[in-house]
Design a protein around this motif. Structure first.
Motif, PDB file in Angstrom:
ATOM      1  N   UNK A   1       0.813  -1.199   0.000  1.00  0.00           N
ATOM      2  CA  UNK A   1       0.000   0.000   0.000  1.00  0.00           C
ATOM      3  C   UNK A   1       0.853   1.258   0.000  1.00  0.00           C
ATOM      4  N   UNK A   2       0.523   2.260  -0.792  1.00  0.00           N
ATOM      5  CA  UNK A   2       1.286   3.494  -0.788  1.00  0.00           C
ATOM      6  C   UNK A   2       1.159   4.267   0.507  1.00  0.00           C
ATOM      7  N   UNK A   3       0.129   3.987   1.345  1.00  0.00           N
ATOM      8  CA  UNK A   3      -0.052   4.599   2.650  1.00  0.00           C
ATOM      9  C   UNK A   3       0.032   6.121   2.577  1.00  0.00           C
ATOM     10  N   UNK A   4      -0.662   6.700   1.610  1.00  0.00           N
ATOM     11  CA  UNK A   4      -0.746   8.148   1.507  1.00  0.00           C
ATOM     12  C   UNK A   4       0.393   8.776   0.742  1.00  0.00           C
ATOM     13  N   UNK A   5       1.395   8.012   0.347  1.00  0.00           N
ATOM     14  CA  UNK A   5       2.524   8.558  -0.393  1.00  0.00           C
ATOM     15  C   UNK A   5       2.874   7.570  -1.501  1.00  0.00           C
ATOM     16  N   UNK A   6       3.029   8.038  -2.749  1.00  0.00           N
ATOM     17  CA  UNK A   6       3.261   7.108  -3.851  1.00  0.00           C
ATOM     18  C   UNK A   6       4.664   6.526  -3.893  1.00  0.00           C
ATOM     19  N   UNK A   7       5.622   7.095  -3.143  1.00  0.00           N
ATOM     20  CA  UNK A   7       6.969   6.557  -3.163  1.00  0.00           C
ATOM     21  C   UNK A   7       7.033   5.185  -2.505  1.00  0.00           C
ATOM     22  N   UNK A   8       7.850   4.315  -3.085  1.00  0.00           N
ATOM     23  CA  UNK A   8       8.150   3.034  -2.450  1.00  0.00           C
ATOM     24  C   UNK A   8       9.505   3.177  -1.771  1.00  0.00           C
ATOM     25  N   UNK A   9       9.574   2.936  -0.460  1.00  0.00           N
ATOM     26  CA  UNK A   9      10.818   3.041   0.300  1.00  0.00           C
ATOM     27  C   UNK A   9      11.028   1.746   1.063  1.00  0.00           C
ATOM     28  N   UNK A  10      12.221   1.174   0.956  1.00  0.00           N
ATOM     29  CA  UNK A  10      12.494  -0.133   1.553  1.00  0.00           C
ATOM     30  C   UNK A  10      13.946  -0.167   2.004  1.00  0.00           C
ATOM     31  N   UNK A  11      14.191  -0.544   3.245  1.00  0.00           N
ATOM     32  CA  UNK A  11      15.548  -0.624   3.780  1.00  0.00           C
ATOM     33  C   UNK A  11      15.857  -2.055   4.198  1.00  0.00           C
ATOM     34  N   UNK A  12      17.038  -2.534   3.799  1.00  0.00           N
ATOM     35  CA  UNK A  12      17.445  -3.891   4.143  1.00  0.00           C
ATOM     36  C   UNK A  12      18.931  -3.876   4.500  1.00  0.00           C
ATOM     37  N   UNK A  13      19.323  -4.724   5.448  1.00  0.00           N
ATOM     38  CA  UNK A  13      20.728  -4.833   5.854  1.00  0.00           C
ATOM     39  C   UNK A  13      21.315  -6.106   5.250  1.00  0.00           C
ATOM     40  N   UNK A  14      22.481  -5.978   4.632  1.00  0.00           N
ATOM     41  CA  UNK A  14      23.126  -7.106   3.955  1.00  0.00           C
ATOM     42  C   UNK A  14      24.551  -7.244   4.478  1.00  0.00           C
ATOM     43  N   UNK A  15      24.943  -8.441   4.838  1.00  0.00           N
ATOM     44  CA  UNK A  15      26.302  -8.677   5.313  1.00  0.00           C
ATOM     45  C   UNK A  15      27.237  -8.754   4.115  1.00  0.00           C
ATOM     46  N   UNK A  16      27.780  -7.616   3.745  1.00  0.00           N
ATOM     47  CA  UNK A  16      28.681  -7.510   2.604  1.00  0.00           C
ATOM     48  C   UNK A  16      29.435  -6.197   2.739  1.00  0.00           C
ATOM     49  N   UNK A  17      30.115  -5.781   1.685  1.00  0.00           N
ATOM     50  CA  UNK A  17      30.806  -4.494   1.679  1.00  0.00           C
ATOM     51  C   UNK A  17      30.130  -3.559   0.684  1.00  0.00           C
ATOM     52  N   UNK A  18      30.288  -2.234   0.843  1.00  0.00           N
ATOM     53  CA  UNK A  18      29.705  -1.298  -0.137  1.00  0.00           C
ATOM     54  C   UNK A  18      30.198  -1.565  -1.550  1.00  0.00           C
ATOM     55  N   UNK A  19      31.469  -1.952  -1.679  1.00  0.00           N
ATOM     56  CA  UNK A  19      32.029  -2.195  -3.008  1.00  0.00           C
ATOM     57  C   UNK A  19      31.387  -3.411  -3.674  1.00  0.00           C
ATOM     58  N   UNK A  20      31.205  -4.466  -2.900  1.00  0.00           N
ATOM     59  CA  UNK A  20      30.598  -5.669  -3.483  1.00  0.00           C
ATOM     60  C   UNK A  20      29.115  -5.448  -3.771  1.00  0.00           C
ATOM     61  N   UNK A  21      28.430  -4.699  -2.927  1.00  0.00           N
ATOM     62  CA  UNK A  21      27.028  -4.393  -3.190  1.00  0.00           C
ATOM     63  C   UNK A  21      26.896  -3.557  -4.449  1.00  0.00           C
TER      64      UNK A  21
END
Length: 260
Positions: free
Chosen positions: A102-122
């Motif tokens: 559901x957009x919940x009043x805002x059309x933007x989709x925002x999603x945060x996830x934590x991954x065990x890796x490095x910024x370079x590999x991501x």
């Protein structure tokens, strides 16, 4: 998981989540105005919610906007889903779906996830077609410079368009590009009927942004997809697609295998 339950145990923090559920993407000022709490108290509660990953933030100029993040709710549902009967499992699934889709009043989709890796590999996993084909099924080709074109390839079908371009590229930190053009050939490759594809082609072109931040031994990846046609269908489709894509990306980087 303990941090999530601790955060949810406080009634004031649940009120903040309720406020964001009613209207997502609020600033601190807006959250304070809608609740009978001092600014300092709201800030402290938000810090606890962010630490538990129940709330994620995105900067818009000098303003910091707050969004609900469905990832911890997904984890709770997945961990204990099998212990409930069908009716209760259905209720949890409905909550999970509502938070993700559901957009919940805002059309933007925002999603945060934590991954065990490095910024370079991501970063490599976001731009290297050998990676993207494994967890997404799509290969990208570009020199990854702002303003440069990028092509999408799936099952031998290649899509290029003058407006299908890189918006921003800071290796290991930030990547942004406009969404693909839905040609008849690409629609067929992803299993869309022509009637649906024709409607989607009439919608404005959206933009996706990946924000990469180190987080100890992991990396915090925030995906912001916005600029959708008001009331359009693409927003709902990417809302269903992104959680699966990002979960598969996480699995690939952490275990060496994408999700099936």
């Amino acid at each position: 998981m303990d941090e999530v339950f601790k955060a949810l145990a406080d009634a004031s923090r649940r009120r903040l989540l309720d406020s964001l559920n009613a209207r997502n993407g609020q600033s601190l000022r807006e959250l304070c105005a809608g609740l009978d709490m001092a600014r300092q108290s709201v800030s402290k509660h938000l810090a606890v919610l962010e630490a538990a990953n129940l709330v994620t933030t995105v900067w818009r100029g000098r303003e910091k906007l707050h969004y609900l993040n469905p990832v911890p709710i997904n984890a709770i549902a997945d961990r204990w889903m099998s212990r409930y009967d069908r009716e209760r499992a259905g209720a949890l699934a409905d909550l999970k779906t509502a938070l993700e889709l559901e957009p919940m009043g805002d059309p933007e989709f925002v999603y945060t996830i934590y991954i065990k890796t490095t910024p370079e590999r991501l970063w490599q996993a976001l731009v290297d077609p050998a990676f993207t084909r494994r967890y997404w099924g799509i290969g990208f080709t570009s020199d990854w410079r702002p303003g440069s074109p990028m092509t999408w390839e799936k099952d031998g079908v290649t899509v290029a368009d003058p407006e299908q371009v890189v918006v921003a590229a800071e290796p290991g930190r930030r990547l942004s590009y406009t969404w693909h053009t839905l040609t008849p050939e690409f629609a067929a490759a992803v299993g869309l009927d022509e009637e649906t594809a024709a409607r989607l082609r009439g919608e404005r072109r959206s933009t996706v942004t990946f924000e990469i931040e180190p987080a100890g031994e992991a990396v915090r990846l925030t995906v912001v997809h916005g600029g959708f046609e008001p009331g359009g269908e693409i927003r709902g489709m990417v809302g269903q697609g992104w959680p699966a894509v990002l979960s598969s990306l996480k699995s690939l980087l952490e275990t060496g295998d994408p999700l099936p």
